[in-house]
Design an enzyme around this catalytic site. Structure first.
Site, mmCIF file in Angstrom:
data_model
loop_
_atom_site.group_PDB
_atom_site.id
_atom_site.type_symbol
_atom_site.label_atom_id
_atom_site.label_comp_id
_atom_site.label_asym_id
_atom_site.label_seq_id
_atom_site.Cartn_x
_atom_site.Cartn_y
_atom_site.Cartn_z
ATOM 1 N N GLU A 51 -1.420 -4.208 4.937
ATOM 2 C CA GLU A 51 -0.857 -4.110 3.589
ATOM 3 C C GLU A 51 -0.666 -5.645 3.494
ATOM 4 O OE1 GLU A 51 2.725 -2.482 0.675
ATOM 5 O OE2 GLU A 51 2.227 -1.676 2.596
ATOM 6 N N ARG A 275 2.947 2.889 18.525
ATOM 7 C CA ARG A 275 3.324 1.462 17.999
ATOM 8 C C ARG A 275 4.010 0.519 19.172
ATOM 9 N NH1 ARG A 275 4.108 1.075 12.429
ATOM 10 N NH2 ARG A 275 5.081 -0.681 12.248
ATOM 11 N N LYS A 285 7.803 -5.854 9.111
ATOM 12 C CA LYS A 285 7.534 -6.831 8.097
ATOM 13 C C LYS A 285 8.523 -7.182 7.240
ATOM 14 C CE LYS A 285 3.204 -5.438 7.354
ATOM 15 N NZ LYS A 285 2.219 -4.879 6.718
#
Ligand code: ATP
Ligand code: MG
Length: 581
Positions: A51, A275, A285
């Site tokens: 994204e 992850r 982020k």
């Protein structure tokens, strides 16, 4: 956060070469699918779907290495797809930085795609779902929808608008599209099952009204698809065979499959992996953006940041990151790896490729009393003992030198073998010298050490075979280049930066309370050997005995700036050794 874990069993040992690649459950699935021709003669098709709402970090590197690495191994292809369904947080700056970082890591995408390119298709599919009685317009507010959703133990409640006619839904959705309604007043929802045990299947929102400009579609749209409605279909449109993502999307997979089945489109298969998290490091982020916005760091590319741009500026090589990602492998459980492990990989790589040079961070003047005043000798130095092809260079030697303040003690502690009055040491590539007396300043600090040298020891060995216990580095004062050197430490002082103490006085504290106040130390006047005069930005060196350093873009022609990538001491190798005992 769960306990620190060691690398995945079966993953390559950190010291071994990256080939052959360790197997894992996703790779096994690919081998199986190719064997059974699950997708006919189609090649493996993967994608990396960031994204564009921030810079990529080392966690993304793991995903990139998987997406590109696995496709590549099987002769497949990988798209770079921007998942740009959220117009409010996305910017061109992020798109540009992501492309730069993927390329820097060493990968090239087959196609550059944007979820926003599929907005028309997604809209058509929404209409199809409405016509099939599989989607409806809901007038409940966001809060009411949340309340109706139920919990893990309680089923959800159906919205009173759930049984609207197809005609009414088509009309309302079209008017949502035309901009007749204000933000948040209505949504389009999938009609699935409000009693499902999987909360994602309880009539998830597909579209919301948002009168916002999009970085690519401008003002064309005032309704935007939700990530969960766009993601699976974007995979399908691109013919993605193996769609890899992190574990938190495991519970979303049934929803992605549901949309694909209802629409009868290409059946992409999703695989979830763990992850990456590292000690002393945040990989989110949102939090990294906060560090940038509140100026706790100088920017996304601050060398203390775990972003790829920060790590690059710090001096990491793409090879070291790829080797790291390859060694950690993938698994089905989240854990936290030691930051020292990442450092181990950059050290291992730079050891092979970084030229050695001499630099003195905290200079102490050494005057060789019996060396002629104007004399300069060129001493031959090996550029890289690990790589003969790196050749040799000359380093100027003269009467006045700088050595590290640490390498001299007027009163040496026990087992201190470096320079002290009366002891003889070797100057690397130079001569043996013996300290005679010390000049001090008003505060009693040594400012100059007077020594003598033995002319017979040129190059570092005594013809009479006498030994010295230590070799120290130096630079010639008259030839030295003045440089700024930035020494970095961990950005956070807690292993888990999210852990904030509870109790009185800690109200409202968050991860920023765990920032390490000493994460940056600036050495203003380091002295470097003259061969470093024109070292280009991003070039990397080993400063002998000190660590690996890299030229920072802040450098000026007469004043280079160096970042310390990593010190020489390998704590990971020690940890690993302890583990193997
Ligand atoms: P963040 O939480 O940092 O914002 P994200 O998951 O929202 O990360 P995306 O841009 O959606 O970021 O990520 C693109 C891809 O990278 C996704 O497939 C995601 O699963 C993967 N990814 C993100 N963070 C990690 C991580 N720490 N380890 C491994 N893969 C990651
Ligand atoms: Mg995300």
């Amino acid at each position: 956060m769960s306990a620190t874990k060691s690398p995945t069993p079966g993953a390559a040992e950190p010291n071994s070469a990256p080939e052959p690649r360790p197997s894992n459950f996703i790779r096994d699935a690919m081998i199986e699918d190719l064997k059974t021709k699950k997708y006919g003669d189609a090649v493996i098709q993967t994608r990396f779907p960031p994204e564009p709402n921030g810079y990529l970090h080392i966690g993304h590197a793991k995903a990139i290495c998987l997406d590109f690495g696995l496709a590549d191994e099987f002769g497949g292809k990988t798209n770079l797809r921007f998942d740009d369904t959220n117009p409010e947080k996305e910017e061109q700056e992020y798109v540009d930085s992501i492309m730069k970082d993927v390329r820097w890591l060493g990968f090239e995408w087959e196609r550059l795609c944007y979820a926003s390119d599929y907005f028309d298709q997604l809209y058509e599919w929404a209409i199809k779902l409405i016509k099939d009685g599989k989607a409806y317009v809901d007038d409940l507010s966001a809060e009411e929808i949340r309340d109706h959703r139920g919990t893990l133990t309680e089923p959800g409640k159906e919205s009173p608008y759930r049984n609207r006619s197809v005609e009414e839904n088509l009309d309302l959705f079209e008017r949502m599209h035309k901009g007749e309604f204000p933000d948040g007043s209505r949504v389009l929802r999938a009609k699935i099952d409000m009693t499902s045990r999987n909360l994602n299947m309880r009539d998830p929102v597909m579209y919301r009204i948002l009168h916002a400009s999009h970085h690519r579609t401008g003002d064309k749209w005032c309704i935007y698809p939700m990530y969960d409605y766009a993601h699976g279909q974007s995979d399908s449109i691109e013919g993605i065979t193996h769609s890899m993502c992190t574990l938190e999307f495991e519970d979303h997979r049934p929803l992605y499959n549901w949309f694909i089945q209802q629409l009868g489109i290409f059946p992409s298969q999703q695989y979830e992996f763990d992850r990456l998290s590292l000690t002393y490091t945040l990989l989110s982020k949102r939090r990294l953006l906060k560090l940038v916005q509140e100026k706790h760091v100088t920017g996304w590319d601050d060398p203390r940041m775990p972003t790829l741009s920060g790590i690059r500026r710090r001096g990491y090589t793409p090879e070291s990151i790829r080797n790291f990602c390859n060694a950690i492998g993938v698994s089905k459980t989240n854990g936290t790896l030691e930051l020292a492990m990442l450092e181990h990989f950059v050290r291992e790589d730079l050891n092979k490729r970084a030229p050695r040079v001499m630099a003195v961070l905290r200079p102490l003047k050494v005057v060789i009393d019996n060396y002629s005043d104007g004399q300069v000798e060129q001493m031959e130095a090996v550029n890289n003992p690990e790589d003969e092809s790196a050749g040799k260079r000359n380093v100027p030697f003269s009467k006045v030198l700088y050595i590290e303040q640490d390498d001299f003690r007027e009163v040496p502690p026990k087992k201190y073998y470096r320079l002290s009055p009366g002891t003889e040491v070797r100057l690397r590539y130079g001569y043996f010298i013996t300290a005679k007396n010390v000049v001090k300043d008003g505060k009693g600090e040594a400012v100059e050490v007077h020594c003598t040298y033995d002319p017979a020891t040129r190059g570092g060995n005594a013809p009479d075979g006498r030994k010295v216990k230590s070799t120290i580095h130096w630079v010639s004062a008259a030839h030295a280049i003045d440089a700024e050197v930035r020494l970095y430490d961990k950005l956070f002082s807690k292993e888990d930066p999210n852990q904030v103490a509870e109790g009185p006085g800690s109200e409202g504290k968050e991860f920023t309370a765990n920032l390490n106040a000493n994460s940056l130390e600036v050495v203003e006047h380091a002295k470097l050997e003259p061969s470093l005069a024109n070292a280009p930005v991003e070039s990397r060196f080993q400063f002998e005995r000190l660590g690996y350093f890299c030229v920072d873009p802040d450098s000026k022609p007469a004043k280079p700036v160096f970042n310390r990538t990593v010190a020489l001491k390998d704590t990971w190798a020690k940890i690993e050794k302890r583990g193997n005992e």
